[in-house]
Scaffold this motif. Structure first.
Motif, PDB file in Angstrom:
ATOM      1  N   LYS A  57      60.209  67.718  59.838  1.00 21.53           N
ATOM      2  CA  LYS A  57      60.572  68.954  60.466  1.00 21.53           C
ATOM      3  C   LYS A  57      61.969  69.134  60.580  1.00 21.53           C
ATOM      4  CE  LYS A  57      56.315  68.544  63.494  1.00 21.53           C
ATOM      5  NZ  LYS A  57      55.924  67.942  64.731  1.00 21.53           N
ATOM      6  N   ALA A  58      62.750  68.197  60.804  1.00 18.81           N
ATOM      7  CA  ALA A  58      64.051  68.415  60.925  1.00 18.81           C
ATOM      8  C   ALA A  58      64.822  68.917  59.605  1.00 18.81           C
ATOM      9  CB  ALA A  58      64.877  66.912  61.050  1.00 18.81           C
ATOM     10  N   TYR A  59      64.149  68.332  58.430  1.00 18.47           N
ATOM     11  CA  TYR A  59      64.823  68.719  57.278  1.00 18.47           C
ATOM     12  C   TYR A  59      64.429  70.196  57.049  1.00 18.47           C
ATOM     13  CZ  TYR A  59      65.598  69.231  52.238  1.00 18.47           C
ATOM     14  OH  TYR A  59      66.351  69.463  50.987  1.00 18.47           O
ATOM     15  N   ALA A  60      63.187  70.664  57.437  1.00 17.77           N
ATOM     16  CA  ALA A  60      62.868  72.289  57.365  1.00 17.77           C
ATOM     17  C   ALA A  60      63.665  72.950  58.113  1.00 17.77           C
ATOM     18  CB  ALA A  60      61.339  72.348  57.460  1.00 17.77           C
ATOM     19  N   GLN A  61      64.057  72.401  59.074  1.00 14.06           N
ATOM     20  CA  GLN A  61      65.109  73.304  60.129  1.00 14.06           C
ATOM     21  C   GLN A  61      66.429  73.399  59.588  1.00 14.06           C
ATOM     22  OE1 GLN A  61      64.680  71.914  64.355  1.00 14.06           O
ATOM     23  NE2 GLN A  61      66.208  73.547  64.960  1.00 14.06           N
ATOM     24  N   GLN A  62      66.931  72.219  59.139  1.00 13.66           N
ATOM     25  CA  GLN A  62      68.191  72.376  58.776  1.00 13.66           C
ATOM     26  C   GLN A  62      68.405  73.072  57.365  1.00 13.66           C
ATOM     27  OE1 GLN A  62      70.374  68.664  59.292  1.00 13.66           O
ATOM     28  NE2 GLN A  62      72.041  69.009  57.917  1.00 13.66           N
ATOM     29  N   HIS A  63      67.539  73.115  56.642  1.00 15.98           N
ATOM     30  CA  HIS A  63      67.858  73.776  55.374  1.00 15.98           C
ATOM     31  C   HIS A  63      66.667  75.099  55.180  1.00 15.98           C
ATOM     32  CE1 HIS A  63      69.748  70.130  53.668  1.00 15.98           C
ATOM     33  NE2 HIS A  63      68.981  69.726  54.463  1.00 15.98           N
ATOM     34  N   ALA A  64      66.642  75.547  56.317  1.00 15.34           N
ATOM     35  CA  ALA A  64      65.698  76.778  56.353  1.00 15.34           C
ATOM     36  C   ALA A  64      66.418  77.959  55.583  1.00 15.34           C
ATOM     37  CB  ALA A  64      65.621  77.251  57.816  1.00 15.34           C
ATOM     38  N   LYS A  65      67.558  78.202  55.724  1.00 20.46           N
ATOM     39  CA  LYS A  65      68.668  79.135  54.933  1.00 20.46           C
ATOM     40  C   LYS A  65      68.558  78.873  53.477  1.00 20.46           C
ATOM     41  CE  LYS A  65      71.312  80.812  59.024  1.00 20.46           C
ATOM     42  NZ  LYS A  65      72.791  80.893  59.510  1.00 20.46           N
ATOM     43  N   ALA A  66      68.426  77.740  53.022  1.00 16.21           N
ATOM     44  CA  ALA A  66      68.324  77.310  51.739  1.00 16.21           C
ATOM     45  C   ALA A  66      66.674  77.377  51.099  1.00 16.21           C
ATOM     46  CB  ALA A  66      69.130  76.073  51.362  1.00 16.21           C
ATOM     47  N   LEU A  67      65.926  77.616  51.752  1.00 13.56           N
ATOM     48  CA  LEU A  67      64.409  77.603  51.397  1.00 13.56           C
ATOM     49  C   LEU A  67      64.433  78.086  49.858  1.00 13.56           C
ATOM     50  CD1 LEU A  67      61.238  78.187  53.196  1.00 13.56           C
ATOM     51  CD2 LEU A  67      61.528  79.061  50.818  1.00 13.56           C
ATOM     52  N   GLY A  68      64.917  79.264  49.597  1.00 18.15           N
ATOM     53  CA  GLY A  68      64.795  79.905  48.212  1.00 18.15           C
ATOM     54  C   GLY A  68      65.431  79.090  47.120  1.00 18.15           C
ATOM     55  N   ARG A  69      66.382  78.279  47.601  1.00 19.14           N
ATOM     56  CA  ARG A  69      67.127  77.477  46.493  1.00 19.14           C
ATOM     57  C   ARG A  69      66.387  76.304  46.140  1.00 19.14           C
ATOM     58  NH1 ARG A  69      71.745  79.483  49.554  1.00 19.14           N
ATOM     59  NH2 ARG A  69      72.049  77.207  50.544  1.00 19.14           N
ATOM     60  N   HIS A  70      65.248  76.073  47.010  1.00 18.85           N
ATOM     61  CA  HIS A  70      64.443  74.936  46.764  1.00 18.85           C
ATOM     62  C   HIS A  70      63.405  75.162  45.455  1.00 18.85           C
ATOM     63  CE1 HIS A  70      66.393  73.184  50.187  1.00 18.85           C
ATOM     64  NE2 HIS A  70      65.757  71.929  50.037  1.00 18.85           N
ATOM     65  N   GLN A  71      63.456  74.711  44.487  1.00 18.54           N
ATOM     66  CA  GLN A  71      62.662  75.278  43.253  1.00 18.54           C
ATOM     67  C   GLN A  71      61.097  75.014  43.675  1.00 18.54           C
ATOM     68  OE1 GLN A  71      62.754  76.952  40.790  1.00 18.54           O
ATOM     69  NE2 GLN A  71      62.299  76.176  38.866  1.00 18.54           N
ATOM     70  N   ILE A  72      60.889  73.700  43.945  1.00 18.76           N
ATOM     71  CA  ILE A  72      59.718  73.053  44.236  1.00 18.76           C
ATOM     72  C   ILE A  72      59.706  71.739  44.942  1.00 18.76           C
ATOM     73  CG2 ILE A  72      59.090  72.175  41.921  1.00 18.76           C
ATOM     74  CD1 ILE A  72      56.331  73.179  42.395  1.00 18.76           C
ATOM     75  N   ALA A  73      58.741  71.236  45.719  1.00 18.64           N
ATOM     76  CA  ALA A  73      58.835  70.133  46.112  1.00 18.64           C
ATOM     77  C   ALA A  73      57.451  69.031  46.136  1.00 18.64           C
ATOM     78  CB  ALA A  73      59.213  69.859  47.634  1.00 18.64           C
ATOM     79  N   ALA A  74      57.547  67.764  46.087  1.00 16.63           N
ATOM     80  CA  ALA A  74      56.571  67.016  45.968  1.00 16.63           C
ATOM     81  C   ALA A  74      56.509  65.678  46.811  1.00 16.63           C
ATOM     82  CB  ALA A  74      56.203  66.671  44.539  1.00 16.63           C
ATOM     83  N   GLU A  75      55.743  65.077  47.497  1.00 15.91           N
ATOM     84  CA  GLU A  75      55.999  63.976  48.109  1.00 15.91           C
ATOM     85  C   GLU A  75      54.946  63.000  47.867  1.00 15.91           C
ATOM     86  OE1 GLU A  75      56.068  62.383  52.789  1.00 15.91           O
ATOM     87  OE2 GLU A  75      55.562  64.311  52.309  1.00 15.91           O
ATOM     88  N   SER A  76      55.301  61.431  47.749  1.00 19.68           N
ATOM     89  CA  SER A  76      54.536  60.618  47.439  1.00 19.68           C
ATOM     90  C   SER A  76      54.358  59.842  48.863  1.00 19.68           C
ATOM     91  CB  SER A  76      54.983  59.524  46.361  1.00 19.68           C
ATOM     92  OG  SER A  76      54.265  58.527  46.132  1.00 19.68           O
ATOM     93  N   ASP A  77      53.085  60.074  49.450  1.00 20.83           N
ATOM     94  CA  ASP A  77      52.669  59.272  50.851  1.00 20.83           C
ATOM     95  C   ASP A  77      51.460  59.044  50.738  1.00 20.83           C
ATOM     96  OD1 ASP A  77      52.894  58.045  53.105  1.00 20.83           O
ATOM     97  OD2 ASP A  77      53.001  60.077  54.326  1.00 20.83           O
ATOM     98  N   PHE A  78      50.742  58.255  49.684  1.00 22.76           N
ATOM     99  CA  PHE A  78      49.533  57.820  49.682  1.00 22.76           C
ATOM    100  C   PHE A  78      49.420  56.682  49.042  1.00 22.76           C
ATOM    101  CE2 PHE A  78      44.764  58.983  48.964  1.00 22.76           C
ATOM    102  CZ  PHE A  78      44.360  58.695  49.896  1.00 22.76           C
ATOM    103  N   GLY A  79      50.192  55.638  49.117  1.00 26.29           N
ATOM    104  CA  GLY A  79      50.088  54.507  48.468  1.00 26.29           C
ATOM    105  C   GLY A  79      50.804  54.173  47.177  1.00 26.29           C
ATOM    106  N   ALA A  80      50.028  53.358  46.192  1.00 26.91           N
ATOM    107  CA  ALA A  80      50.677  53.038  44.955  1.00 26.91           C
ATOM    108  C   ALA A  80      49.601  53.213  44.013  1.00 26.91           C
ATOM    109  CB  ALA A  80      51.466  51.756  44.870  1.00 26.91           C
ATOM    110  N   GLY A  81      48.308  53.812  44.137  1.00 29.75           N
ATOM    111  CA  GLY A  81      47.347  53.862  43.363  1.00 29.75           C
ATOM    112  C   GLY A  81      47.831  54.896  42.034  1.00 29.75           C
TER     113      GLY A  81
END
Length: 479
Positions: free
Chosen positions: A336-360
């Protein structure tokens, strides 16, 4: 590494069958053959590397548990900054994240009376401390508790005995986590003085699963805990023999506020350095284990993927940004903090992915890519295919920490991991480094490296743009 958006399924699939106008054809996002060649070599290099495994070992061994606001959390922030620099990232910085601080100090429980015996449990995050001794009333699931008459639990402990189902995609966790998040408040409204639940997990070990709970505004919270699965079975069997009393003592609670940090490392782009592909995981963990599968592996593999891209002879066009998010476990505070701090730069974020489901192993790839980026999405999927990863458009949603930003219009991708045994370990003392399979982790590193590199090299975008409409994308089921 900003992973490709997890799909608007059938609509996107059908859209690719329609003839393109001249303007649409010009806008099509594509990836050059030269980039595909580099990504193929990068994939094979990453698959043979143990870097992700070594980074994960370092975090879980040198820091260990790192509950948000703890001394371990502060040491993890220092570790992450040092590790990014050691791995050769061009830029490393931190961004503050402030949140309420909850501490666990001690916990114990026992059946009292004719069948006196100990019970293994753990306090739910957010529970108050206190000692309660009362008769236990069992409910098969949340619905049964909700159906209990008003006042029927006055002076009693509610026990919800819902058994979570195992699934590769973790789909059984939704109902289990709803018990943890909703049932304590329901029980209080029925008059309960304490709350117990069968752990939201799929194992059969005496290892209780913690996790955050919340209490509805206006309620006085009561001690709330999760029983290890065998202990839930034991209590259920005892209740078949007649009324039972349980005494539980929890020493825990909120202790003001704390500040931690999102830790960010960046490989600077060669042509468009202010545009970024974001990948990452969350740095915090619960306190019972060493946070290996949740989410040391996610931090380790994304750090390694970015570092391997940084070792290429030439950096990709856009920057690769790896974020180790703060305090995901207690409410997505870092995301939430990242989204708020970088809100004005959203369009400069090409795409995002997060790994938070273990190591399978990763078995599927999908994204939110709009019609004009579907060709590039398929190109990425084709390079991932030799890793055993199928293209699964229309499935899934963004990872937990990127979901607040995705709700505002960020493009996202999902690299779906096999979580068949993830909830055997999740939020337990058994979440330790020995559970990591080095070959599976290397496959993850290879997939994230390919994805991030190709997204950064793409000629065109993946649809990130601020929106005003509510976004219903799934936040995932892993907090």
């Amino acid at each position: 590494m900003r992973v490709l958006s997890a799909a608007i399924g059938m609509v996107l699939a059908s859209a690719t069958l329609l003839p393109l106008t001249a303007d649409a054809a010009q806008r099509q996002t594509r990836i050059a053959d030269s980039a595909i060649t580099v990504a193929t070599t990068l994939r094979d290099t990453a698959l043979a590397s143990d870097l992700g495994y070594r980074v994960t070992e370092s975090l879980t061994t040198e820091v260990g548990p790192r509950m948000a606001g703890s001394d371990g959390d502060a040491r993890a922030v220092a570790w992450a900054q040092a590790k990014f620099r050691e791995l050769g990232y061009d830029k490393v910085w931190i961004e503050p994240v402030t949140f309420p601080k909850w501490e666990r100090r001690a916990e114990q429980a026992k059946v009292v009376g004719a069948h006196a015996q100990p019970l293994i449990l753990t306090a739910l995050g957010g529970s108050p401390g206190g000692t309660v001794e009362a008769e236990v009333v069992r409910f098969a699931d949340l619905a049964a508790l909700e159906a209990a008459p008003a006042g029927s639990l006055a002076g009693k402990i509610a026990f919800v005995d819902y058994r979570m189902e195992r699934a590769r995609n973790g789909g059984g966790y939704g109902p289990g986590s709803r018990v943890r998040s909703r049932a304590p408040s329901v029980a209080i409204n029925k008059g309960a003085v304490g709350f117990l639940m069968r752990s939201a997990g799929t194992d059969s070990h005496r290892q209780p699963h913690t996790g955050i709970t919340r209490f509805d505004e206006g309620l006085t919270p009561v001690p709330s805990a999760a029983l290890a699965v065998p202990d839930a079975d034991q209590l259920a069997r005892l209740l078949q023999r007649g009324p039972q009393r349980v005494r539980m003592h929890l020493d825990c609670g909120w202790t003001g506020t704390a500040t931690s940090y999102n830790v960010i490392g960046e490989i600077r782009g060669s042509k468009r350095p202010d545009e970024v592909v974001l990948i990452g995981g969350h740095l915090d963990s619960w306190d019972l284990g060493t946070g290996a599968v949740d989410d040391g592996a996610g931090v380790g593999l994304t750090m390694a993927a970015g570092a391997l891209i940084g070792q290429l002879p030439k950096a990709p066009a856009r920057s690769i940004r790896v974020v180790a998010f703060a305090n995901e476990e207690q409410g997505l505070h870092g995301g939430k903090a990242y989204a708020q701090q970088h809100a004005k730069a959203l369009g400069r974020h090409q795409i995002a992915a997060e790994s938070d489901f273990g190591a399978g192993r990763i078995y599927g790839y999908s994204s939110s890519a709009p019609a004009h980026a579907q060709a590039a999405d398929r190109q990425i999927a084709a390079v991932l295919a030799p890793l055993g990863i199928a293209h699964t458009p229309g499935e899934g949603g963004p990872g937990p920490d990127i979901s607040p930003f995705a709700a505002n219009g960020l493009a996202w991708a999902r690299l779906a991991q096999d979580g068949s045994d993830y909830f055997d370990l999740h939020h337990t003392p058994d979440d330790t480094f020995d559970k990591i399979d080095p070959q599976a982790l290397a496959q993850n590193v290879a997939a994230y490296a390919v994805f991030a590199y190709l997204a950064a090299q793409a000629d065109g975008d993946f649809g990130s743009a601020p929106n005003t409409a509510p976004n219903t994308a799934s936040k995932g089921a892993r907090d």
